[in-house]
Design an enzyme around this catalytic site. Sequence first.
Site, mmCIF file in Angstrom:
data_model
loop_
_atom_site.group_PDB
_atom_site.id
_atom_site.type_symbol
_atom_site.label_atom_id
_atom_site.label_comp_id
_atom_site.label_asym_id
_atom_site.label_seq_id
_atom_site.Cartn_x
_atom_site.Cartn_y
_atom_site.Cartn_z
ATOM 1 N N LYS A 1 0.845 -1.205 0.000
ATOM 2 C CA LYS A 1 0.000 0.000 0.000
ATOM 3 C C LYS A 1 0.875 1.248 0.000
ATOM 4 O O LYS A 1 0.655 2.173 -0.784
ATOM 5 C CB LYS A 1 -0.930 0.000 1.216
ATOM 6 C CG LYS A 1 -2.098 -0.967 1.056
ATOM 7 C CD LYS A 1 -2.867 -1.162 2.352
ATOM 8 C CE LYS A 1 -3.937 -2.243 2.147
ATOM 9 N NZ LYS A 1 -4.595 -2.668 3.374
ATOM 10 N N GLN B 1 -4.657 -1.261 9.530
ATOM 11 C CA GLN B 1 -4.649 -2.619 8.982
ATOM 12 C C GLN B 1 -5.297 -3.595 9.971
ATOM 13 O O GLN B 1 -4.898 -3.669 11.128
ATOM 14 C CB GLN B 1 -3.196 -3.036 8.688
ATOM 15 C CG GLN B 1 -3.059 -4.375 8.027
ATOM 16 C CD GLN B 1 -3.626 -4.412 6.603
ATOM 17 O OE1 GLN B 1 -3.457 -3.481 5.824
ATOM 18 N NE2 GLN B 1 -4.337 -5.478 6.291
ATOM 19 N N ASP C 1 -11.229 3.155 3.937
ATOM 20 C CA ASP C 1 -11.652 1.755 3.895
ATOM 21 C C ASP C 1 -13.177 1.632 3.902
ATOM 22 O O ASP C 1 -13.720 0.546 3.743
ATOM 23 C CB ASP C 1 -11.105 1.002 5.124
ATOM 24 C CG ASP C 1 -9.917 0.125 4.771
ATOM 25 O OD1 ASP C 1 -9.780 -0.225 3.585
ATOM 26 O OD2 ASP C 1 -9.151 -0.211 5.688
#
Length: 300
Positions: free
Chosen positions: A54, A98, A121
Amino acid sequence: MTARLIDGKSFAEGLRIRIGTHVERLKRDHGITPGLAVVIIGHDPASQVYVTNKARQTLEVGMHSEKYELAETVPEAEVLALIEKLNADPKIHGILVQMPVPKHIDANRIIATIAPHKDVDCFTPESVGRLTIGLPGPVSCTPLGCLMLLRDTLGSLSGKHAIVIGRSNLVGKPMAQLLLRDDCTVTMAHSRTTNLPELVGMADIVVAAVGRPSMIRGEWIKPGATVIDVGINRVPAPDKGEGKTRLVGDVEFAGAVERAGAITPVPGGVGPMTIACLLANTVTTASLIHGLVPPSDLTP
Ligand code: NDP
């Protein structure tokens, strides 16, 4: 019939080039460099790989990237304080923590602390609500990637019958919302669904997000249907040597490829789209934070 392979890897490459162009324009015309902060807690090797990828891809498209690596034992209060700091930081337009996080940390509290306008997200209740009622904002990354591949393959999805197998907050539910927004008739299946083969056989579009290797049998697929296989399952591959493994999807590929009109392979289908869509969301949130209309090719 042998299905056309939907090449997510090359689609994602093209998407990253378009994202890079939008980033360049934001910098040149508005003095805005979209910034993404990624927070990882602990040393899970798979999570480390995701986060490294990422951060690398963020830089490759010309964005500002920050990576915070916290110890497995970090107190929850410290994580919350970091998120609050990032919420207030004008260089940061997207915050990603994460998952999974260690057991002593409440994932829901972490998510609830992320400012919804930086929630790339699309995990916070506000982001999910905005997605559901069709307001601009970040969109769940994997479903957004699936939608882009479907539109690229089929053009208009209007009137198609889609089945989404799996109802997770991460994939299945937002996927169904996006298909509904594109005027599909949507069936949602899950572990208590009793007549799955019959339902799959009626669908023009099959999105499988279960996490069970090859459980959707090829012979269930309606001839000519478009199949999006989100599943990523590691299975033994004795043909490759002792102890070797390979990745397979949730759809029995060899059978499905003989019936479908188009299908995503695993790997190389949906997988590469997820990070590219995270970057797309960061351009979207950076635009919205600065009162600009997000690029229409990056949002549903
Ligand atoms: P979850 O485990 O959160 O959800 C799985 C869903 O599958 C549940 O809704 C469950 O139903 C349903 N299910 C389980 N068994 C059956 C069955 N026999 N028949 C029908 N439905 C069933 O998984 P995720 O949504 O997070 O992920 C699904 C898959 O997608 C995994 O393989 C994951 O690795 C992959 N994935 C891939 C990504 C990518 O980038 N390509 C990103 C995210 C996930 P119930 O709710 O009733 O329990």
